[in-house]
Write a protein that holds these residues in place. Structure first.
Motif, PDB file in Angstrom:
ATOM      1  N   ILE A 149       0.878  -1.119   0.173  1.00  0.00           N
ATOM      2  CA  ILE A 149       0.131   0.064   0.025  1.00  0.00           C
ATOM      3  C   ILE A 149       1.104   1.084  -0.043  1.00  0.00           C
ATOM      4  N   ASP A 150       1.936   1.101  -0.648  1.00  0.00           N
ATOM      5  CA  ASP A 150       2.836   2.218  -0.606  1.00  0.00           C
ATOM      6  C   ASP A 150       3.899   2.054  -2.052  1.00  0.00           C
ATOM      7  N   ILE A 151       3.059   2.444  -3.066  1.00  0.00           N
ATOM      8  CA  ILE A 151       3.711   1.908  -4.380  1.00  0.00           C
ATOM      9  C   ILE A 151       5.183   2.521  -4.762  1.00  0.00           C
ATOM     10  N   HIS A 152       5.240   3.661  -4.495  1.00  0.00           N
ATOM     11  CA  HIS A 152       6.491   4.583  -4.747  1.00  0.00           C
ATOM     12  C   HIS A 152       7.845   4.052  -3.644  1.00  0.00           C
ATOM     13  N   GLY A 205     -11.342   1.997   3.905  1.00  0.00           N
ATOM     14  CA  GLY A 205     -12.225   0.816   4.133  1.00  0.00           C
ATOM     15  C   GLY A 205     -12.356   0.058   2.693  1.00  0.00           C
ATOM     16  N   LYS A 206     -12.276   0.770   1.493  1.00  0.00           N
ATOM     17  CA  LYS A 206     -12.470  -0.049   0.415  1.00  0.00           C
ATOM     18  C   LYS A 206     -11.259  -1.028   0.016  1.00  0.00           C
ATOM     19  N   ILE A 207     -10.102  -0.827   0.584  1.00  0.00           N
ATOM     20  CA  ILE A 207      -8.891  -1.551   0.359  1.00  0.00           C
ATOM     21  C   ILE A 207      -9.292  -2.806   1.020  1.00  0.00           C
ATOM     22  N   ARG A 208      -9.890  -2.815   2.190  1.00  0.00           N
ATOM     23  CA  ARG A 208     -10.211  -4.092   2.998  1.00  0.00           C
ATOM     24  C   ARG A 208     -11.311  -4.851   2.360  1.00  0.00           C
ATOM     25  N   ALA A 241      -5.943  -2.501  -8.169  1.00  0.00           N
ATOM     26  CA  ALA A 241      -7.134  -2.017  -7.449  1.00  0.00           C
ATOM     27  C   ALA A 241      -6.657  -1.587  -6.122  1.00  0.00           C
ATOM     28  N   ILE A 242      -5.912  -2.356  -5.395  1.00  0.00           N
ATOM     29  CA  ILE A 242      -5.560  -1.495  -3.910  1.00  0.00           C
ATOM     30  C   ILE A 242      -4.786  -0.258  -4.141  1.00  0.00           C
ATOM     31  N   TRP A 243      -3.848  -0.204  -5.153  1.00  0.00           N
ATOM     32  CA  TRP A 243      -3.081   0.817  -5.276  1.00  0.00           C
ATOM     33  C   TRP A 243      -3.773   2.271  -5.745  1.00  0.00           C
ATOM     34  N   ARG A 244      -4.830   1.743  -6.537  1.00  0.00           N
ATOM     35  CA  ARG A 244      -5.622   3.115  -6.876  1.00  0.00           C
ATOM     36  C   ARG A 244      -6.293   3.680  -5.605  1.00  0.00           C
ATOM     37  N   TYR A 245      -6.531   2.992  -4.463  1.00  0.00           N
ATOM     38  CA  TYR A 245      -6.975   3.489  -3.281  1.00  0.00           C
ATOM     39  C   TYR A 245      -6.003   3.881  -2.342  1.00  0.00           C
ATOM     40  N   LEU A 294     -12.922  -4.529  -9.597  1.00  0.00           N
ATOM     41  CA  LEU A 294     -12.879  -4.326  -7.920  1.00  0.00           C
ATOM     42  C   LEU A 294     -12.940  -3.008  -7.570  1.00  0.00           C
ATOM     43  N   THR A 295     -12.376  -2.103  -8.499  1.00  0.00           N
ATOM     44  CA  THR A 295     -12.097  -0.674  -8.185  1.00  0.00           C
ATOM     45  C   THR A 295     -13.691   0.098  -7.927  1.00  0.00           C
TER      46      THR A 295
END
Length: 477
Positions: A103-106, A132-135, A173-177, A197-198
């Protein structure tokens, strides 16, 4: 009463991090276990280290080549970057394995980095309205949904998914959030799944810790029961083990009725039963269980390795520690520390269960807390800065809290390194496709890290302490 004998202030602004460090993995409190100081009548020098609130502690192995695939980050200006996207593997101290997404792409992973189960409040998720959307994504995609045919049907796919493409889609999808990044899966089926998912994600609550202790730093007079320390866990039962120091002092760990306990469950209250003749001192008890860590728990590292979020867990060892301080009379303090990403600092909570005021020094300044009082001070710390609080007081006692305030993800405005970081732990297997997750960051120019004491002295008298009243006898956790 908590009084400042010599006050100071620090601007409540958050310093922008250097170009090389594009993201923050919140480690808290990441981590932050409450820890008590020795009583005013006893000298102690606890071993400094990471603060941990309890739960699983694990070492990252790297990106799973059998559960990762190609993705592309779209940068403004058309400078796209290929990366690998998928599941990481971790090995839990004491036994067990974890599977996590980034959850920390960079920000790069660091080789063999140690991670701690961490509440969202100690990570970048604390200020993320989409946390919460990631969960939700984690609970409705791979590997929680391991029937790939059913997953493909839910997403309306015309083709088949594999472990690799399903994992890549989930990570995208997780990275987008988590980072609000412009990122796509390369595989066509993975791209459709990521988009589904997004679009489908809904906000759900943060999962509870696998194991933690409410009020983990307690103090009081000899001849009384100190506590309660309350167990919070999803395990059926936990073992309770007093330290050798507790045993040597004749102190028993008991329940509310005074019965000696060796085990506990969720909601159990533990007390330190201190004999009237016990000499002033401090000691710990530990609780341990074997359980699956709840999906959606964050994992952060004090080494600034990229923050992770749990996608799946085997039965794993989880632990937590509580500490008691006792004396016959005088000041009897207990101190705990917890990172507070919302306020951009570290909460230092002081409780004095003695009959005299307790005075201590922090970063060259002196503070006093009255008998029977408790207060919390939020000490501002610049984003991505290391801090090292050495708290000293009468008769040689000492307590140290160390860590890094790392509460934000990067913006991706600087082009990440095109080569894997030498410190990377992820995606080095020949089985992975595209760039490594560790390529999405550079470790060649680590930003300057300054200890909080140095920062405060350099800034001089410009800072603000944020005080919030705590009930007497309650320590932060």
């Amino acid at each position: 009463m908590f009084s400042v004998v010599h006050g100071f202030s620090v601007p409540k602004s958050v310093r922008k991090r250097g170009a090389a460090r594009l993201a923050a993995a919140a480690a808290v409190t990441g981590l932050v276990a409450g820890s008590a100081i020795a009583g005013a009548g006893a000298a102690v020098a606890d071993t400094p280290g990471q603060q941990h609130q309890g739960g699983a502690v694990a070492t990252i192995k790297g990106l799973d080549p059998d559960a990762s695939d190609a993705a592309v980050i779209h940068h403004d200006g058309g400078d796209d970057q290929n990366v690998s996207a998928g599941l990481f593997q971790m090995v839990v101290d004491g036994g067990g394995t974890l599977r996590t997404y980034c959850i920390d792409i960079h920000n790069p992973t660091q080789q063999a980095a140690k991670y701690q189960e961490t509440p969202w409040s100690g990570t970048s998720l604390s200020g993320n309205p989409d946390a919460g959307k990631i969960r939700w994504i984690l609970e409705h995609s791979y590997p929680q949904v391991n029937d790939l045919t059913a997953l493909a049907k839910s997403a309306g796919l015309s083709g088949q998914l594999t472990n690799r493409t399903a994992a890549a889609a989930t990570q995208v999808a997780i990275w987008r959030y988590s980072d609000h990044a412009k990122v796509d899966a390369v595989d066509g089926q993975a791209k459709v799944l990521a988009d589904w998912l997004t679009k489908s994600a809904q906000n759900v609550d943060e999962p509870k810790a696998s194991l933690t202790l409410d009020n983990p730093a307690v103090s009081g007079k000899a001849g009384t029961k100190l506590g309660p320390v309350t167990v919070r866990t999803n395990a059926d039962k936990v073992s309770v083990t007093p330290s050798e120091e507790l045993k040597a002092a004749g102190i028993k760990v008991v329940d509310k009725a005074g019965k000696v306990v060796t085990g506990a469950k969720n909601g159990s209250q533990l007390f330190f039963d201190v004999p009237a003749g016990a000499q002033p001192g401090s000691a710990t008890l530990s609780v341990q269980a074997t359980t699956q860590v709840p999906v959606g728990r964050a994992f952060a590292s004090e080494s600034k390795s990229q923050t992770q979020i749990l996608a799946g867990s085997s039965d794993s060892t989880v632990t937590a520690v509580a500490k008691a301080t006792w004396a016959k009379q005088g000041a009897i303090p207990a101190l705990s520390a917890m990172k507070n990403c919302a306020k951009g600092g570290v909460d230092i909570t002081a409780t004095n269960k003695g009959d005299q005021a307790f005075t201590f020094k922090l970063a060259g300044f002196t503070y006093t807390i009255g008998a029977g009082k408790s207060k919390t001070v939020t000490v501002p710390v610049a984003e991505d800065q290391a801090y090292d609080f050495v708290i000293t007081g009468p008769n040689g006692f000492k307590q140290e809290f160390k860590g890094v305030l790392d509460c934000k993800t990067g913006t991706g405005t600087t082009t990440p390194s095109s080569h894997p970081s030498p410190a990377s732990a992820g995606g080095t297997s020949s089985g992975s496709t595209g760039g490594d997750l560790a390529e999405t960051g550079s470790s060649s120019s680590t930003p300057m890290i300054a200890g909080i004491a140095v920062a405060l002295v350099a800034i001089g008298g410009g800072a603000v302490f944020f005080l919030r009243r705590k009930k007497a006898g309650t320590a932060g956790h």
